[in-house]
Write an enzyme that holds these catalytic residues in place. Structure first.
Site, PDB file in Angstrom:
ATOM      1  CG  HIS A 213      -2.011  -1.061   1.152  1.00 49.56           C
ATOM      2  ND1 HIS A 213      -2.506  -1.577  -0.018  1.00 49.56           N
ATOM      3  CD2 HIS A 213      -2.676  -1.712   2.160  1.00 49.56           C
ATOM      4  CE1 HIS A 213      -3.432  -2.498   0.257  1.00 49.56           C
ATOM      5  NE2 HIS A 213      -3.546  -2.606   1.554  1.00 49.56           N
TER       6      HIS A 213
ATOM      7  CD  GLU B  66      -8.280  -3.354  -0.411  1.00 51.79           C
ATOM      8  OE1 GLU B  66      -7.124  -2.993  -0.642  1.00 51.79           O
ATOM      9  OE2 GLU B  66      -8.540  -4.315   0.325  1.00 51.79           O
TER      10      GLU B  66
ATOM     11  CG  HIS C 171      -7.643  -0.530   2.671  1.00 53.59           C
ATOM     12  ND1 HIS C 171      -8.392  -1.362   3.486  1.00 53.59           N
ATOM     13  CD2 HIS C 171      -6.552  -1.239   2.308  1.00 53.59           C
ATOM     14  CE1 HIS C 171      -7.747  -2.510   3.620  1.00 53.59           C
ATOM     15  NE2 HIS C 171      -6.632  -2.467   2.914  1.00 53.59           N
TER      16      HIS C 171
END
Ligand code: BGC
Length: 374
Positions: free
Chosen positions: A130, A339, A201
């Site tokens: 991420h 996502e 997220h």
């Protein structure tokens, strides 16, 4: 006369100090903080049907989302905190956050682009996750609210920030529509060739955040294939058919129906933590990717995107340590994330759809969560 003026002045002053009370009971002032010379705040979006969504420019996070059940009762259906400090100090870094530069994992934090090797922070050993140590989820974005229902966030990420090449100019628009949709639009441009994969997220629980687990949520995924992973959750490169496996959600089925099956893939993910390859018709841009139904509250969420994949993660790493909004504990599998994205580790898989963004090109991605009841 003088006394009257005094009373009027006191009333006006007190009135202007009074803080707006949100339906989520969150106090915007708990998000007002200056970090690194930039102002963090909480913004509130509303639509004509009474849905309320709050977003902080700290990490572009959706903090609360008040959505009605079949009797019209509003409940906050995303996990998160009611204070900015709790986000900053949390073990779970990604509640509701804008993820970048790269959503999900890049194997061993390294990739090659135009024959140059790039190395990223290994923040999820042995991989980079991420966006690295200080991804977009922990930046203070510049924010402009456009009316009641839209927030525009912008950020300039310097060349080589977190090891990624190119100065990147990013914009995210959050729009709460009168059709009860949370629409998220991403755009970006770069000064040098780079890789990019932006997503959001949010952790959803359609019973309400902190109200039990999501194993009874009925999930449909518009995906005949998924990308199986190795023990470090890196795609093997195969696109495997879901047929005959617990990954087949092409017919709606409860998340928990097969989650504890003893298969290698479910063991690797400690449950579902996989990217699904979305079925797309030729030339289809934005299409329906997923839906989730909570039979108890009647809440129904549909997901649309132009992306080729979707990460279905069901909170397997939540362990009840996080105490969120209204002092509720976030336990194992107490939320699910959908996502929208390009596939994890694409920079190391030339067979996957490309995540390369070149100077002069405009990156553009859309994710839309639509809410209704059944
Ligand atoms: C990943 C999980 C990770 C989670 C962190 C998801 O997108 O797929 O493996 O633990 O993000 O919140």
């Amino acid at each position: 006369m003088r006394i009257f003026t005094l009373i009027l002045l006191v009333t006006l002053t007190l009135g202007s100090c009074k803080e707006r009370i949100l339906k989520s009971a969150i106090l915007p002032s708990d998000f007002h903080q200056t970090i690194g010379g930039k102002q963090a705040k909480l913004f509130t979006l509303t639509n004509k049907n009474g849905i309320e969504m709050s977003v902080t420019n700290y990490g572009g996070r959706i903090v609360s989302l008040m959505v009605p059940d079949r009797s019209g009762r509003l409940e906050d259906i995303v996990l998160g905190y009611d204070k900015l400090d709790d986000y900053i100090n949390s073990n779970e870094q990604y509640f509701g956050a804008a993820i970048g530069r790269y959503g999900n994992r890049i194997a061993k934090g390294s990739f090659k682009l135009d024959n140059l090797q790039y190395n990223l922070a290994i923040n999820n050993p042995p991989n980079s996750l991420h966006g690295g140590a200080k991804g977009f989820s922990s930046k203070i974005w510049d924010a402009t609210q456009n009316g009641e229902n839209e927030l525009e966030l912008t950020l300039v990420s310097p060349d080589m920030e977190e090891g990624y090449p190119g100065e990147l100019k990013v914009m995210i628009i959050y729009r709460l529509t009168d059709k009860n949709e949370v629409a998220i639009f991403y755009s970006a441009s770069t000064s040098k060739s780079t890789v990019l994969n932006l997503t959001n997220h949010s952790y959803f629980n359609l019973h309400g955040a902190g109200n039990g687990d999501i194993l009874d949520h009925i999930l449909w995924l518009n995906a005949n294939k998924y990308t199986p992973v190795d023990a470090n959750l890196i795609p093997t490169g195969n696109l495997d058919p879901v047929t005959g496996t617990p990954f087949d959600f092409t017919t709606p089925i409860a998340v928990g129906a097969r989650i504890n099956d003893n298969t290698e893939q479910l063991n690797f993910g400690k449950g579902y933590d996989h990217n699904f390859v979305l079925n797309k018709k030729e030339d289809e841009k934005v299409s329906m990717a997923a839906s989730v139904y909570d039979p108890i509250s009647g809440r129904f969420m549909e997901v649309f995107t132009n992306e080729p994949g979707i990460q279905f993660y069901c909170g397997n790493f939540l362990k009840g340590k996080e105490v969120g909004k209204k002092h509720k504990q976030y336990n194992f599998r107490s939320a699910l994330c959908l996502e929208t994205q390009h596939f994890p580790d694409s920079p190391n898989h030339s067979e996957f759809p490309s995540v390369v963004l070149k100077p002069g090109e405009i990156y553009s991605s859309a994710c839309l969560y639509r809410f209704s009841v059944k």
